[in-house]
Structure formats: C-alpha cells, structure tokens
Design a protein around this motif. Sequence first.
Motif, PDB file in Angstrom:
ATOM      1  N   ASN A   6       0.834  -1.194   0.000  1.00  0.00           N
ATOM      2  CA  ASN A   6       0.000   0.000   0.000  1.00  0.00           C
ATOM      3  C   ASN A   6       0.873   1.251   0.000  1.00  0.00           C
ATOM      4  O   ASN A   6       0.900   2.028   0.949  1.00  0.00           O
ATOM      5  N   ASP A   7       1.629   1.434  -1.102  1.00  0.00           N
ATOM      6  CA  ASP A   7       2.484   2.617  -1.230  1.00  0.00           C
ATOM      7  C   ASP A   7       2.527   3.015  -2.700  1.00  0.00           C
ATOM      8  O   ASP A   7       1.804   2.461  -3.528  1.00  0.00           O
ATOM      9  N   ASP A   8       3.365   3.975  -3.037  1.00  0.00           N
ATOM     10  CA  ASP A   8       3.450   4.437  -4.432  1.00  0.00           C
ATOM     11  C   ASP A   8       4.765   4.037  -5.087  1.00  0.00           C
ATOM     12  O   ASP A   8       5.195   4.639  -6.057  1.00  0.00           O
ATOM     13  N   GLN A  15      -0.715   2.616  -4.408  1.00  0.00           N
ATOM     14  CA  GLN A  15      -0.844   4.067  -4.549  1.00  0.00           C
ATOM     15  C   GLN A  15      -0.065   4.612  -5.743  1.00  0.00           C
ATOM     16  O   GLN A  15      -0.087   5.813  -6.001  1.00  0.00           O
ATOM     17  N   ASN A  16       0.612   3.730  -6.479  1.00  0.00           N
ATOM     18  CA  ASN A  16       1.319   4.175  -7.675  1.00  0.00           C
ATOM     19  C   ASN A  16       0.305   4.604  -8.734  1.00  0.00           C
ATOM     20  O   ASN A  16      -0.733   3.957  -8.899  1.00  0.00           O
ATOM     21  N   PRO A  17       0.561   5.698  -9.453  1.00  0.00           N
ATOM     22  CA  PRO A  17      -0.419   6.179 -10.440  1.00  0.00           C
ATOM     23  C   PRO A  17      -0.721   5.177 -11.557  1.00  0.00           C
ATOM     24  O   PRO A  17      -1.755   5.305 -12.233  1.00  0.00           O
ATOM     25  N   PHE A  18       0.161   4.174 -11.775  1.00  0.00           N
ATOM     26  CA  PHE A  18      -0.072   3.196 -12.842  1.00  0.00           C
ATOM     27  C   PHE A  18      -0.504   1.832 -12.300  1.00  0.00           C
ATOM     28  O   PHE A  18      -0.490   0.840 -13.029  1.00  0.00           O
ATOM     29  N   PHE A  19      -0.905   1.808 -11.033  1.00  0.00           N
ATOM     30  CA  PHE A  19      -1.420   0.565 -10.451  1.00  0.00           C
ATOM     31  C   PHE A  19      -2.663   0.131 -11.216  1.00  0.00           C
ATOM     32  O   PHE A  19      -3.548   0.935 -11.516  1.00  0.00           O
ATOM     33  N   SER A  20      -2.738  -1.155 -11.555  1.00  0.00           N
ATOM     34  CA  SER A  20      -3.817  -1.645 -12.429  1.00  0.00           C
ATOM     35  C   SER A  20      -5.134  -1.874 -11.702  1.00  0.00           C
ATOM     36  O   SER A  20      -6.150  -2.144 -12.333  1.00  0.00           O
TER      37      SER A  20
END
Length: 206
Positions: free
Chosen positions: A34-36, A66-71
């Motif tokens: 649960n991080d970016d 939390q990564n902007p490209f998480f699917s």
Amino acid sequence: MKKTLIAIGIGFLVQGYALAAHATVLDFETLANNDDLIHDLGASYIEKGYRLENLGHFPFSTYGSQNPFFSGSTALINDNDAGITRLSLVSQGEFALRSIDMVTLYPGLTPDGADITFTALRTDHTIISRVIHIDDRLPGSGAQTFTFGSDFEHLAAVSWSNMASYHQFDNINVTAVPEPESYAMLLAGLGLLGALARRRPRAGLV
C-alpha cells in the motif's frame, strides 16, 4: 479395526483428490504493498508450485497500490525491452494455460497499447504461438482477460515477450496434469471403502 480402515480409505480419497485438483490462479496478492513505489523482486518468482523466470536484464517488479499506474490489482511487471517471461511448474510437470490478465505498463499513456507474443513448448516437443493485443486503459480501470484453448494444453513451459511497449500481468489461470500417483490414491481409497461396504452385514441377518 473397521473404523481404522475407513479412516485410511477416506485419507487416500482426500489425498488423491487434493493431488488431482490442480486448477490454480497465480494472483500475486502476497506481494501487495500500500504505497506508491516500484518493488524489485529478482529474476525468478515462485507461487503455488509454479516458477516465473525473467530472462531480461532488469528484474520482475510490482507497483504499490498508490502508484499512479497501479492496475487495480497486484500484478507482475517485466520491464525489459523485448523482455521474455517464462512460466513452468517447479516439478517440471505438464500443465495447461487457461487465461491471463494483462494491462499496459503505463495505463493512459500508451495509446497504441501493446502486442504480446505467447510461445508454448508442448510435451510432445511441438511449439505453438499466439499474438495478443492489449488496449490502453485509464489507470485503475482494470486489466483485460485473454483466454487460451486446447492448443495451450500439455505444456512443458510457456513464455511471452514484449513486441511494443511493456505490460503488467496478473491472475494466471493454470491447470496441472495430475501425476499417476494421484489416480492411484483415489482408486485405492474407493477400493478400500467399497470392500468394507460389501462386508457390511445385511439388516435382519445373524
């Protein structure tokens, strides 16, 4: 004594069924973060008796949620130019590839999507291949599911490679072919319970 034999018979049935029921989904949820960040995993990853090997220079990785490209689900990444991923059973047994979920590496930023070539080595030493195309999607909108037919059964290994852009993959649905001892245990259990049933005295008879 009879109760012991019944217990043994049931034990054979349970073990045989467990060995024969080999439908598996590799979902990578044990890697969830649960991080970016981007998490490096090394060149080889094992889950539920299957081994994934990264044949490129850079290791496998995953996105934190939390990564902007998480699917939208924890997925594995092969971030190598023309990178190849190979899937096989750790036991080197035979299996079938049923389906796989895929999404582009940078959802929303790859308008042409990505082409992926799947190449399977079958146990009869024949080789088959299939090219799929992943459409680009907005971040977090989920992956596309691609299904495979009977030509992707009886496999020793299957690999896939990037032809354009990169991708994330998830929820690999595979089925292992039961080993002969699985059927032997099932038959032994059924045979033992059947023999005990035949020996049961009939009601009303002395």
